[in-house]
Design a protein around this motif. Structure first.
Motif, short mmCIF file in Angstrom:
data_model
loop_
_atom_site.label_atom_id
_atom_site.label_comp_id
_atom_site.label_asym_id
_atom_site.label_seq_id
_atom_site.Cartn_x
_atom_site.Cartn_y
_atom_site.Cartn_z
N GLY A 106 -133.60 88.02 -62.40
CA GLY A 106 -133.53 89.28 -61.67
C GLY A 106 -134.78 90.12 -61.72
O GLY A 106 -134.83 91.18 -61.09
N ASN A 114 -127.66 84.37 -62.36
CA ASN A 114 -128.60 84.83 -63.38
C ASN A 114 -128.31 84.12 -64.70
O ASN A 114 -127.28 84.37 -65.33
CB ASN A 114 -128.48 86.35 -63.56
CG ASN A 114 -129.60 86.94 -64.38
OD1 ASN A 114 -130.01 86.38 -65.39
ND2 ASN A 114 -130.09 88.09 -63.96
N ARG A 146 -131.84 91.46 -52.34
CA ARG A 146 -131.23 92.51 -53.18
C ARG A 146 -131.55 93.89 -52.61
O ARG A 146 -130.68 94.78 -52.61
CB ARG A 146 -131.75 92.37 -54.59
CG ARG A 146 -131.23 93.41 -55.56
CD ARG A 146 -131.65 93.08 -56.97
NE ARG A 146 -133.09 92.89 -57.09
CZ ARG A 146 -133.68 92.18 -58.05
NH1 ARG A 146 -132.95 91.58 -58.96
NH2 ARG A 146 -135.00 92.07 -58.10
N THR A 152 -127.27 90.43 -56.50
CA THR A 152 -127.92 89.43 -55.66
C THR A 152 -127.42 88.05 -56.03
O THR A 152 -126.92 87.84 -57.14
CB THR A 152 -129.45 89.50 -55.85
OG1 THR A 152 -130.08 88.53 -55.01
CG2 THR A 152 -129.85 89.22 -57.30
N HIS A 204 -132.29 99.28 -62.84
CA HIS A 204 -132.84 98.17 -62.07
C HIS A 204 -133.79 97.30 -62.88
O HIS A 204 -133.60 96.10 -63.02
CB HIS A 204 -133.53 98.72 -60.83
CG HIS A 204 -133.52 97.77 -59.67
ND1 HIS A 204 -132.35 97.27 -59.13
CD2 HIS A 204 -134.52 97.22 -58.96
CE1 HIS A 204 -132.64 96.45 -58.14
NE2 HIS A 204 -133.95 96.40 -58.01
N ALA A 229 -136.62 95.99 -62.28
CA ALA A 229 -137.16 94.85 -61.53
C ALA A 229 -138.63 95.10 -61.21
O ALA A 229 -139.24 96.04 -61.74
CB ALA A 229 -136.34 94.61 -60.27
N LYS A 287 -130.07 94.97 -60.76
CA LYS A 287 -130.85 93.79 -60.41
C LYS A 287 -130.00 92.53 -60.40
O LYS A 287 -130.45 91.47 -59.99
CB LYS A 287 -132.07 93.62 -61.32
CG LYS A 287 -131.81 93.21 -62.75
CD LYS A 287 -133.16 93.08 -63.46
CE LYS A 287 -133.06 92.67 -64.91
NZ LYS A 287 -134.39 92.62 -65.56
N GLY A 288 -128.74 92.67 -60.80
CA GLY A 288 -127.79 91.58 -60.67
C GLY A 288 -127.05 91.59 -59.34
O GLY A 288 -126.25 90.69 -59.07
N ASN A 335 -121.79 95.13 -61.04
CA ASN A 335 -122.42 93.83 -61.17
C ASN A 335 -121.39 92.77 -61.52
O ASN A 335 -121.49 91.61 -61.12
CB ASN A 335 -123.49 93.88 -62.26
CG ASN A 335 -124.03 92.50 -62.60
OD1 ASN A 335 -124.77 91.90 -61.83
ND2 ASN A 335 -123.66 91.98 -63.77
N ASP A 389 -137.13 90.88 -54.86
CA ASP A 389 -136.02 90.22 -54.20
C ASP A 389 -135.63 91.00 -52.94
O ASP A 389 -134.94 92.02 -53.02
CB ASP A 389 -134.83 90.13 -55.17
CG ASP A 389 -133.67 89.31 -54.62
OD1 ASP A 389 -133.67 88.99 -53.42
OD2 ASP A 389 -132.76 88.99 -55.40
#
Length: 921
Positions: free
Chosen positions: A551, A500, A558, A545, A582, A584, A542-543, A467, A555
């Motif tokens: 996040g 983010n 992503r 992206t 994740h 998310a 989740k970062g 990330n 998405d």
């Protein structure tokens, strides 16, 4: 009026001295004289520009005892400590001064005999939130001279690189009027009788040059010199076939180095093989976005430290190097952890560098064929190498593999071990992605650990951070916006700032960039092939992206990034395991876990399980059903659920600190708290699909995550294994894990969950095998309507008793914290499963004396008969020491042993005795 006059003189001196970020009065800082330091807050990083509060100098010295330019000695105060002696005086809005008196040596408190080379500075605000440093975020240094005649070449900068016909401006200064002579490669250019000399010239030939200034006065002579290079025009030439980014070993004496550096103009290789000087013969050729150079004539098996010098200013290590030479951390690494570690070339360069070595003997892998379990059968043990053993090394983990086998896990997930900043870390601050961190040992130590894991049937998961990278990463430094202290807009791999706004660390990878995607693929390919890891746990996916937000929302961009990444991993190793941290939207996690082979996602159930163990259930907050992949609607068992990971507060700490109390039933009581964790463990490991446990949860580790700071080192508690209540918890883990190994209903059965209330139950069904687990997570005796799939005989696992269910719902009374596991097929005995791996047998020891116990330096062992053999074991069964004797009493030194619980066996001519003892501090 006098103050105004002095201020005028002060600014005139600044102008005369070249008005830089830091200047001195007098211009030569002499060790046995006072000196005034002037700091211009608008220069360098300008972190204190226009600041109106108090400013302090964080300052020390570099002496002949320093191991590197960053090894400060005699620092006036710790970073956040304000001392009056280091407080700066504001002269104007952005000009400050510091009086160093009565002389430099006295000011810093140096003893006679230790030579001061430089004063070192970082200027900071009183609250330490702002700092002023040199350009590029570097420390500020001021040369310290000895008494007498001194001379210096202040321009050009040492190791400068010029183009042909470029004007080279030379400035030299002496501490008094002297005969000055300036020479170039021993040919005099100009001379003068003065305190200063200024000269301009240019050169038409590329090459390597030395400038020397000589000052002579009153029978004294002083000299200073510097090196510079005049470069050729960059040669454009294709890289040889098969050359990849990084170090390419051609033969035992030759390497080809390749650096990806889009938009850069020229580059040199500097290192041990050319005395760290930008030599025209080591200027790299260019092939599109790449610079490359073949270096020959190397000594086989010799280690060389090197860097790239890009555009004559940026010094970086090779991003693909598998070993880093670190001026900040290496001298703290013990020879036990890493024998014969090459020394950093202190005084010749700065910043982290890379190590190359031709003719290396490759590691011979002993285990080449092994089968990975199905993902629902993964029993993952997450551990931090630093905190699992006292030695904190790859070797010590390998020596303790018996422990994991005894526990019953089949997968070891190691927190990040690729090179990170510092030596003591969780590892989520990475900088070099292809180098195992040396604080844990050598790269072959790591390979031997992985090989040993595979030989014993353990899966190896590498926790890896893609990330972000920390700012000491060479890819960050190669394109850096010093003015704003962040990646530059033209950085091929990193965003200028993270999209983010809530979760951001270091420099944020731009996962939309083809450069980043190629880099990610090279990282994963490398560890899968070179180190044979079986898969990865990717931190904070989740970062991955550029979609703005925290996040958490669904998405699609992503998802595409992660699917592309997984496709590459599976093209290298089709059975590779991919685990995502994740957290998310569940709809997104359902897609990821169902994609192709199926990625796995972390399932954090810490809060709900801990509420249950603490005895709280208001509004159903102890409902941990979200730890079930079936409950979440996944099509594949892709949820790696856990009660603890490295990131959560420990269950037992909260039990003992915040546990509920009802009458005499008190969860703050250790035995009660452990019993609650037993019950939670049974429920946790009855949920199907892969499971993860965090190190030492199996014996109720109760040291807070915030002890010694959140990411600080935590104490070992191996003495817990001598506590019967804690070992009962260990046995529940061990037995449940082995049930999961032997009976597929526990990993793949159909779940029926009733987890919302204090009285909880799980039912599992697979073919003709059915399981019913019940437990009372309340605070008082309660009656549960225990659900059974059918009537008839059921077998309770933990007690070994049978139960006749006359209906599919039976009223059973449960004490608080009581739990029962029923199976309609016979299961192995709990005590047999819990101790399936052979342990040392403890025999009666009434005739053997051992004292003191605990002991710190030595123990005495005595028996009625002569002792013939002594053997000392760690609690995981590893032989630590063995000796033969013929005495009734033996005194055994233990001062070099690590803290913890040990077993000592003494054999005599007639008997064998065994005792446990604790090695204390």
């Amino acid at each position: 009026m006098a103050n105004k006059f002095l201020l005028f003189i002060f600014f005139q001196l600044l102008l005369l001295l070249g008005y830089g970020q830091v200047t001195t009065t007098p211009s030569f800082a002499v060790v046995d004289q006072p000196v005034t330091i002037a700091f211009d807050a608008t220069q360098g990083t300008a972190g204190l520009q226009d600041y109106t509060g108090d400013v302090y100098a964080h300052t020390g010295v570099i002496t002949d005892q320093s191991t590197s330019g960053d090894d400060w000695k005699y620092v006036l105060a710790d970073w956040e400590v304000n001392v009056e002696k280091a407080k700066m005086t504001r002269i104007s809005a952005n000009i400050y001064q510091l009086q160093i008196s009565p002389d430099i040596r006295s000011f810093y408190g140096l003893p006679q005999g230790e030579t001061i080379k430089q004063m070192a500075f970082v200027f900071r605000s009183a609250d330490s939130s702002k700092e002023g440093k040199a350009t590029g975020g570097k420390n500020i240094y001021v040369t310290v001279y000895q008494s007498g005649l001194n001379v210096t070449l202040s321009s050009p900068a040492s190791a400068s690189i010029f183009q042909k016909d470029e004007t080279i401006h030379v400035e030299a200064m002496a501490s008094t009027v002297a005969d000055l002579s300036l020479t170039l490669n021993e040919t005099e250019l100009v001379s003068a009788n003065s305190t200063e000399l200024v000269h301009d010239f240019s050169l038409t030939e590329a090459g390597n040059y030395w400038l020397k200034i000589t000052a002579t006065a009153d029978g004294q002579t002083a000299k200073d010199s510097l090196y510079f290079s005049v470069r050729n025009e960059t040669i454009t030439e294709s890289r040889p076939a098969g050359i990849r980014d990084g170090i390419n070993y051609i033969d035992d004496q030759t390497v080809t180095l390749s650096l990806l550096a889009p938009g850069k103009s020229f580059a040199h290789v500097i290192g041990d093989f050319n005395d760290w000087l930008p030599n025209a013969d080591y200027q790299m050729k260019q092939d599109g976005d790449h610079f490359w150079l073949t270096v020959s004539g190397l000594e086989p098996q010799r280690e060389y430290v090197f860097q790239y010098l890009v555009d004559g200013e940026i010094r970086i290590g090779d991003p693909y190097s598998d070993k880093v030479s670190d001026p900040y951390d290496d001298h703290y690494i013990s020879s036990t952890a890493y024998p014969n570690l090459i020394s950093y070339p202190a005084g010749k360069t700065e910043g982290r560098a890379s190590v190359l070595q031709t003719a290396q003997v490759p590691y011979t892998w002993e285990t080449t064929n092994y089968t990975l379990p199905e993902i629902e059968n993964l029993h993952i043990y997450e551990l931090l190498i630093r905190d699992f053993t006292a030695e904190k090394t790859y070797k010590s983990i390998r020596e303790n593999l018996d422990y994991f086998e005894r526990l019953g896990v089949n997968t070891l997930e190691f927190m990040p071990f690729s090179e990170f900043e510092g030596n003591s870390s969780w590892g989520y601050n990475p900088n070099y992605y292809f180098a195992p961190d040396k604080a844990y040992g050598t790269k072959n130590d790591l390979k031997e650990l992985i090989d040993s894991c595979h030989r014993r049937g353990f899966v190896v998961i590498q926790d890896i951070v893609l990330n972000h990278a920390y700012n000491s990463s060479p890819m960050v430094q190669l394109y850096w916006d010093a003015a704003n202290n962040r990646p530059a807009a033209n950085n091929p791999w990193f965003n200028v700032t993270s999209p983010n706004p809530v979760f951001a660390w270091g420099s944020d990878f731009d996962h939309d960039s083809p450069f980043t995607q190629a880099f990610v693929d090279s990282v994963t390919s490398y560890w899968l092939t070179e180190y044979k890891v079986d898969g990865f746990r990717f931190d904070f996916t989740k970062g991955f992206t550029n979609t703005p937000g925290d996040g958490s929302a669904y998405d699609a961009a992503r998802i595409a990034i992660l699917q592309r990444m997984a496709d590459h991993i599976w093209s290298v190793k089709p059975e590779a395991i991919i685990i995502l941290e994740h957290f998310a939207d569940n709809a997104e996690e359902k897609i990821l876990t169902s994609y192709q082979n199926g990625m796995l996602v972390w399932g954090n159930a810490n809060f709900n399980f801990n509420e249950a163990t603490m005895g709280f259930n208001e509004s159903g907050k102890s409902d941990f059903s979200w730890a079930s992949w079936q409950k979440r609607g996944f099509t594949k068992p892709g949820l790696v659920a856990y009660m603890e990971s490295h990131d959560e507060e420990r269950l037992m700490y909260k039990n003992l600190t915040y546990g509920n109390v009802s009458g005499s039933y008190n969860i703050k009581n250790l035995t009660t708290a452990l019993k609650r964790n037993e019950m939670a463990t049974a429920f946790f490991l009855c949920l199907t699909g892969p499971k993860m446990i965090w190190q030492f949860v199996e014996f109720g580790y109760d040291v807070s995550i915030d002890f010694n700071g959140r990411v600080g080192e935590k104490p070992l508690k191996w003495e817990y294994l001598d506590d019967a209540d804690r070992m009962k918890l260990f046995d529940v883990y061990s037995a449940m894990l082995r049930l999961r190994d032997q009976f597929p209903v526990f990993t793949s059965g159909v779940e029926t969950l009733n987890l919302n209330d204090e009285l909880k139950s799980i039912q599992l069904a697979m073919g003709d095998h059915h399981i019913t687990l019940i437990g009372n997570f309340g605070m008082t005796v309660k009656t549960i309507q225990a659900p059974f799939q059918h009537t008839g005989t059921w077998h309770e696992f933990f007690t070994g008793t049978s139960y006749n269910a006359t209906a599919t719902s039976m009223a059973l009374s449960l004490q608080p914290g009581e739990y029962r596991l029923y199976s309609d097929q016979p299961l192995p005995a709990f005590k047999d499963l819990a101790t399936e791996v052979e342990e040392p047998v403890l025999q009666p020891s009434s005739d053997m004396l051992l004292y003191p116990n605990p002991a710190s330096s030595r123990i005495s062992i005595s028996c009625p008969d002569r002792i013939t053999d002594l053997a000392l074991y760690s609690m995981d069964g590893r032989l630590v020491k063995q000796l033969k004797t013929s005495d009734h009493e033996v005194v055994l030194p233990i001062d070099r042993f690590q803290q913890g619980l040990y077993i000592i066996q003494a054999k005599t001519e007639k008997n064998s005795y065994t005792r446990k003892f604790i090695k204390s501090e």
